[in-house]
Design an enzyme around this catalytic site. Structure first.
Site, mmCIF file in Angstrom:
data_model
loop_
_atom_site.group_PDB
_atom_site.id
_atom_site.type_symbol
_atom_site.label_atom_id
_atom_site.label_comp_id
_atom_site.label_asym_id
_atom_site.label_seq_id
_atom_site.Cartn_x
_atom_site.Cartn_y
_atom_site.Cartn_z
ATOM 1 N N ASN A 133 0.859 -1.187 0.000
ATOM 2 C CA ASN A 133 0.000 0.000 0.000
ATOM 3 C C ASN A 133 0.895 1.236 0.000
ATOM 4 O OD1 ASN A 133 -1.776 2.057 0.516
ATOM 5 N ND2 ASN A 133 -2.545 1.241 2.444
ATOM 6 N N SER A 184 -0.072 6.166 0.863
ATOM 7 C CA SER A 184 -0.326 6.984 2.045
ATOM 8 C C SER A 184 -0.427 8.446 1.632
ATOM 9 C CB SER A 184 0.816 6.801 3.045
ATOM 10 O OG SER A 184 0.770 7.862 3.966
ATOM 11 N N ASN A 207 -0.054 10.955 3.224
ATOM 12 C CA ASN A 207 0.804 11.871 3.982
ATOM 13 C C ASN A 207 2.195 12.059 3.387
ATOM 14 O OD1 ASN A 207 -1.269 12.051 5.888
ATOM 15 N ND2 ASN A 207 -0.603 10.107 6.759
HETATM 16 C C1 LIG Z 1 -13.284 2.126 5.142
HETATM 17 C C2 LIG Z 1 -12.179 1.905 4.146
HETATM 18 C C3 LIG Z 1 -10.953 1.428 4.585
HETATM 19 C C4 LIG Z 1 -9.914 1.218 3.669
HETATM 20 N N1 LIG Z 1 -8.721 0.711 4.117
HETATM 21 C C5 LIG Z 1 -7.733 0.468 3.221
HETATM 22 C C6 LIG Z 1 -6.518 -0.102 3.635
HETATM 23 O O1 LIG Z 1 -6.311 -0.434 4.809
HETATM 24 N N2 LIG Z 1 -5.545 -0.311 2.700
HETATM 25 C C7 LIG Z 1 -5.717 0.016 1.381
HETATM 26 O O2 LIG Z 1 -4.816 -0.205 0.568
HETATM 27 N N3 LIG Z 1 -6.886 0.543 0.956
HETATM 28 C C8 LIG Z 1 -7.876 0.777 1.834
HETATM 29 N N4 LIG Z 1 -9.058 1.306 1.403
HETATM 30 C C9 LIG Z 1 -9.199 1.682 -0.029
HETATM 31 C C10 LIG Z 1 -9.860 0.580 -0.843
HETATM 32 O O3 LIG Z 1 -9.086 -0.590 -0.844
HETATM 33 C C11 LIG Z 1 -10.039 1.057 -2.303
HETATM 34 O O4 LIG Z 1 -8.777 1.357 -2.851
HETATM 35 C C12 LIG Z 1 -10.898 2.306 -2.408
HETATM 36 O O5 LIG Z 1 -11.957 2.269 -1.475
HETATM 37 C C13 LIG Z 1 -11.476 2.497 -3.831
HETATM 38 O O6 LIG Z 1 -12.265 1.400 -4.199
HETATM 39 P P1 LIG Z 1 -13.874 1.404 -4.037
HETATM 40 O O7 LIG Z 1 -14.377 2.640 -4.713
HETATM 41 O O8 LIG Z 1 -14.319 0.130 -4.694
HETATM 42 O O9 LIG Z 1 -14.160 1.405 -2.586
HETATM 43 C C14 LIG Z 1 -10.106 1.514 2.298
HETATM 44 C C15 LIG Z 1 -11.353 1.992 1.860
HETATM 45 C C16 LIG Z 1 -12.385 2.183 2.766
HETATM 46 C C17 LIG Z 1 -13.710 2.683 2.258
#
Ligand SMILES: Cc1cc2nc3c(=O)[nH]c(=O)nc-3n(C[C@H](O)[C@H](O)[C@H](O)COP(=O)(O)O)c2cc1C
Length: 326
Positions: free
Chosen positions: A166, A169, A171
């Site tokens: 991932n 970030s 930040n």
């Molecule tokens: C509540 C939440 C938590 C997420 N946590 C992570 C995470 O821990 N690591 C990560 O790479 N992406 C995380 N994402 C991003 C998702 O993996 C994805 O990249 C993003 O939501 C876009 O896809 P979507 O429109 O289908 O949700 C998170 C998304 C949401 C909504």
């Protein structure tokens, strides 16, 4: 109208997002007929290969839904072609203060500022060791200092089919991010021969941002990444979050995802697979990503809005488009 639209979504949405996630998580622990509930069709036309891993269909669960990896078995049973657990850090993290998730139902969107809460790499390795593998699975690991990321990958690697770094970030500055990602990929590549994907941040069509994002993807590739996931959430200001900002996901991302995929595929000259992620709700959305050159897609927010029957509609719809192409 399916059961989720009729009653499930209303019940979940009557709770605050974190409570409803906990409820879903508890339900996923029950020995329910998940395969039937997901309703995914198994169609040879949907089978594909992602960096050497055979998938029954190209629809993956995106990182962040199952941060502890404890429900990857039930989630795989719903019919996902592959599942991504995490993001996992070397040490346990509590994440940001609440509130840290909000819904925008009118746009079918979420905003989150979770801050990667997770029980840490050792605990997740134990969980993975005793969780059945019902679909190929990836562990998402954070772009931490190299020694920590390498330790995390080494702890989790025996129990997964691949690693997703991932590298999105919000930040870290871009310049720092690209060189750090390349360094991390080189270090991880030296330790694992399993597929290693790098998940990059989303980028607008604006020149400078696009150049930086594409250089991160090409730097990751040159350092040995097996593929790119495009993309993570879009950074936004949101006063509902305790942090005042968060990552936007779902509906507002749908149109941009195929554009980014096409640009990355072109920049990498098709050398490694690209996985599309962001706003995929329907088989047409997934098809547009595949047509743009993605080998697979990942979903998160659509699962919240559409429920587990999403797997049925995506697999049936995609299988129909494959047949139309024939
Ligand atoms: C509540 C939440 C938590 C997420 N946590 C992570 C995470 O821990 N690591 C990560 O790479 N992406 C995380 N994402 C991003 C998702 O993996 C994805 O990249 C993003 O939501 C876009 O896809 P979507 O429109 O289908 O949700 C998170 C998304 C949401 C909504």
């Amino acid at each position: 109208m399916g059961w989720y639209e009729a009653v499930g979504r209303r019940a979940f949405f009557s709770l605050d997002p974190e409570r409803s996630h906990r409820l879903a998580y508890r339900l996923l622990r029950l020995p329910l007929p998940w395969r039937r509930i997901g309703g995914a069709v198994d169609d040879p036309a949907l089978m594909t290969t992602l960096a050497g891993i055979s998938l029954r269909n190209p629809i993956g669960l995106a990182a962040g839904f199952d941060k502890t990896c404890a429900r990857l078995d039930a989630l795989g049973s719903l019919g996902f072609g592959f599942v991504v657990g995490g993001t996992v850090t070397r040490a346990p993290r509590r994440g940001n203060a609440r509130p840290r998730i909000a819904r925008d139902p009118s746009r079918r969107a979420l905003v989150n500022a979770m801050g990667m809460p997770n029980p840490g790499a050792e605990a997740v390795a134990h969980i993975l060791a005793r969780t059945a593998r019902t679909a190929p699975r990836f562990a998402s690991i954070a772009d931490e200092p190299i020694a920590d990321a390498v330790d995390t990958a080494e702890l989790l690697e025996p129990f997964v089919d691949g690693i997703e770094l991932n590298a999105s970030s919000p930040n870290a500055g871009w310049e720092h991010a690209s060189s750090h990602v390349a360094e991390l990929v080189r270090a991880l590549r030296a330790r694992t021969s399993k597929p290693l994907f790098v998940k990059i941040p989303p980028f607008s069509g604006e020149d400078e941002e696009r150049t930086r994002a594409l250089s991160m993807a090409t730097a990751a590739r040159a350092a040995g990444a097996s593929g790119i996931v495009s993309a993570n959430t879009v950074p936004v200001v949101d006063t509902r979050m305790s942090t005042g900002r968060g990552g936007l996901s779902g509906g507002p991302l749908t149109a941009e995802t195929p554009r980014m995929v096409a640009e990355i595929v072109a920049a990498l000259a098709g050398e490694v697979p690209v996985v599309a992620c962001g706003g995929v709700f329907t088989a047409d959305d997934a098809r547009r990503c595949l047509d743009a050159g993605a080998v697979a897609v990942q979903v998160y927010t659509a699962l919240i809005y559409e429920g587990p029957g999403l797997l049925g509609s995506l697999t049936r719809g995609l299988a129909a488009t494959v047949r139309t192409l024939d």
